[in-house]
Write an enzyme that holds these catalytic residues in place. Structure first.
Site, PDB file in Angstrom:
ATOM      1  N   LYS A  17       0.881  -1.187  -0.086  1.00  0.00           N
ATOM      2  CA  LYS A  17       0.189  -0.168  -0.098  1.00  0.00           C
ATOM      3  C   LYS A  17       1.062   1.252   0.016  1.00  0.00           C
ATOM      4  CE  LYS A  17      -3.444  -2.563   2.384  1.00  0.00           C
ATOM      5  NZ  LYS A  17      -4.723  -2.752   2.831  1.00  0.00           N
ATOM      6  N   HIS A 102      -8.590  -3.043  -6.565  1.00  0.00           N
ATOM      7  CA  HIS A 102      -8.422  -3.187  -5.203  1.00  0.00           C
ATOM      8  C   HIS A 102      -9.580  -2.307  -4.332  1.00  0.00           C
ATOM      9  CE1 HIS A 102      -7.102  -2.840  -0.903  1.00  0.00           C
ATOM     10  NE2 HIS A 102      -6.276  -3.882  -1.230  1.00  0.00           N
ATOM     11  N   GLU A 104      -9.667  -0.337  -2.086  1.00  0.00           N
ATOM     12  CA  GLU A 104      -9.443   0.703  -1.923  1.00  0.00           C
ATOM     13  C   GLU A 104      -9.355   1.943  -2.749  1.00  0.00           C
ATOM     14  OE1 GLU A 104      -5.789   0.033   0.473  1.00  0.00           O
ATOM     15  OE2 GLU A 104      -6.913  -0.959   2.124  1.00  0.00           O
ATOM     16  N   GLU A 174     -11.602 -10.543  -2.042  1.00  0.00           N
ATOM     17  CA  GLU A 174     -11.395  -9.664  -0.737  1.00  0.00           C
ATOM     18  C   GLU A 174     -12.403  -8.834  -0.198  1.00  0.00           C
ATOM     19  OE1 GLU A 174      -6.898  -8.245  -0.598  1.00  0.00           O
ATOM     20  OE2 GLU A 174      -7.695  -6.898  -2.033  1.00  0.00           O
ATOM     21  N   SER A 220      -6.780  -9.499   6.018  1.00  0.00           N
ATOM     22  CA  SER A 220      -6.550  -9.548   7.667  1.00  0.00           C
ATOM     23  C   SER A 220      -5.709 -10.938   7.587  1.00  0.00           C
ATOM     24  CB  SER A 220      -7.554  -9.486   8.787  1.00  0.00           C
ATOM     25  OG  SER A 220      -7.831  -7.991   8.486  1.00  0.00           O
TER      26      SER A 220
HETATM   27  C1  PEP Z   1      -5.026  -5.621   1.073  1.00  0.00           C
HETATM   28  O1  PEP Z   1      -4.548  -4.697   1.286  1.00  0.00           O
HETATM   29  O2  PEP Z   1      -5.361  -6.301   0.003  1.00  0.00           O
HETATM   30  C2  PEP Z   1      -5.428  -6.481   2.308  1.00  0.00           C
HETATM   31  C3  PEP Z   1      -5.834  -7.684   2.247  1.00  0.00           C
HETATM   32  O3  PEP Z   1      -4.947  -5.905   3.751  1.00  0.00           O
HETATM   33  P1  PEP Z   1      -4.917  -6.476   4.921  1.00  0.00           P
HETATM   34  O4  PEP Z   1      -4.275  -7.917   4.913  1.00  0.00           O
HETATM   35  O5  PEP Z   1      -4.209  -5.559   5.784  1.00  0.00           O
HETATM   36  O6  PEP Z   1      -6.480  -6.847   5.415  1.00  0.00           O
END
Ligand code: PEP
Length: 258
Positions: A17, A102, A104, A174, A220
């Site tokens: 990130k 993604h 975000e 995700e 996570s």
């Molecule tokens: C991600 O950024 O794709 C992600 C899964 O982050 P995290 O593992 O911190 O949840």
């Protein structure tokens, strides 16, 4: 469709990130490379744009098997697009894969399904592998719409791609409610969605391609839960955010995969 014992290699990607300068990325590439050993899984890292070149140099210098992933791309090949980076530039910087969609990017930067699709096509056009990120919000899950949202995102990103693209596309499931929250999907929830995604992908790309497609879980993931998540027969790897920023925690996930 039975998702059977596959020819699929596991893939673990660290999404750094907006963390790590070039020098810090170089250090982390060095530490991960030193600890990788002989793993069966593919391992990759996704630094921020300015850290791609230093990371690529360190990978090269160490002859590391680490692969380089870009976190985003702008779909135009070149031009007056201040602040943007093209797929061709990313390929030239040494990237083999690029994230598209993604959560975000979707939530903070407004990438919609159409924009994500253009990114997928641009990445393929530059000879790299797109990682199509899909996932439902908590509100969508609570409303019972998780599968339909994920199915819509998958279809928008993949339907009608050229055959070669359908053959190389990587999918990352995700769930938005699990990203950066410390709240991981249970192994059963992840496996159930992955099975559904593979089935949907079979409708779009054919059984053969779907049985070969790598479908990653993200949300996570860490050294304590990765093995249980990866035990799902349709879970082919993990996309890791927070736990990828320290070599030891990232390597423990890689070992769980490899
Ligand atoms: C991600 O950024 O794709 C992600 C899964 O982050 P995290 O593992 O911190 O949840």
């Amino acid at each position: 469709m039975t998702a059977t014992a596959p020819v699929r290699r596991r893939l673990v990607i660290g999404n750094w990130k907006m963390h790590l300068t070039g020098a810090e990325a170089t250090e982390l590439v060095a530490a991960i490379s030193a600890g990788l050993g002989e793993l069966g899984a593919e391992v990759a890292v996704a630094p921020a744009f300015p850290a791609l070149a230093p990371a690529a140099e360190e990978i090269e210098r160490r002859r590391s098997p680490l692969r380089l992933v870009a976190q985003d791309v702008f779909p135009e090949p070149e031009g007056a697009f201040t602040g943007a980076v093209s797929a061709g530039m990313l390929a030239a910087a040494g990237c083999s894969h690029v994230l598209a969609g993604h959560s975000e990017r979707r939530q903070i930067f407004g990438d919609d399904d159409r924009a994500v699709r253009r990114k997928v096509e641009a990445v393929l056009g530059a000879g790299m592998v797109p990682i199509l990120c899909i996932g439902e919000t908590l509100a969508e899950r609570d409303a019972g719409n998780a599968e339909s949202v994920v199915g819509r995102q998958l279809e928008a990103g993949a339907a009608g791609l050229p055959e070669a693209g359908l053959g190389t596309l990587v999918i990352a499931y995700e769930p938005v409610w699990a990203i950066g929250t410390g709240r991981t999907a249970t192994p059963e929830t992840a496996e159930s969605m992955h099975r559904s995604v593979r089935q949907r992908f079979a409708d779009l790309a054919g059984e053969e391609r779907a049985s070969r497609a790598q479908i990653l879980y993200g949300g996570s993931a860490n050294g304590d839960n990765a093995a249980a998540i990866l035990a799902g027969p349709n879970v082919d790897g993990v996309l890791v955010g927070g736990a990828s920023l320290r070599a030891e925690s990232f390597l423990s996930i890689c070992r769980a995969a490899g």
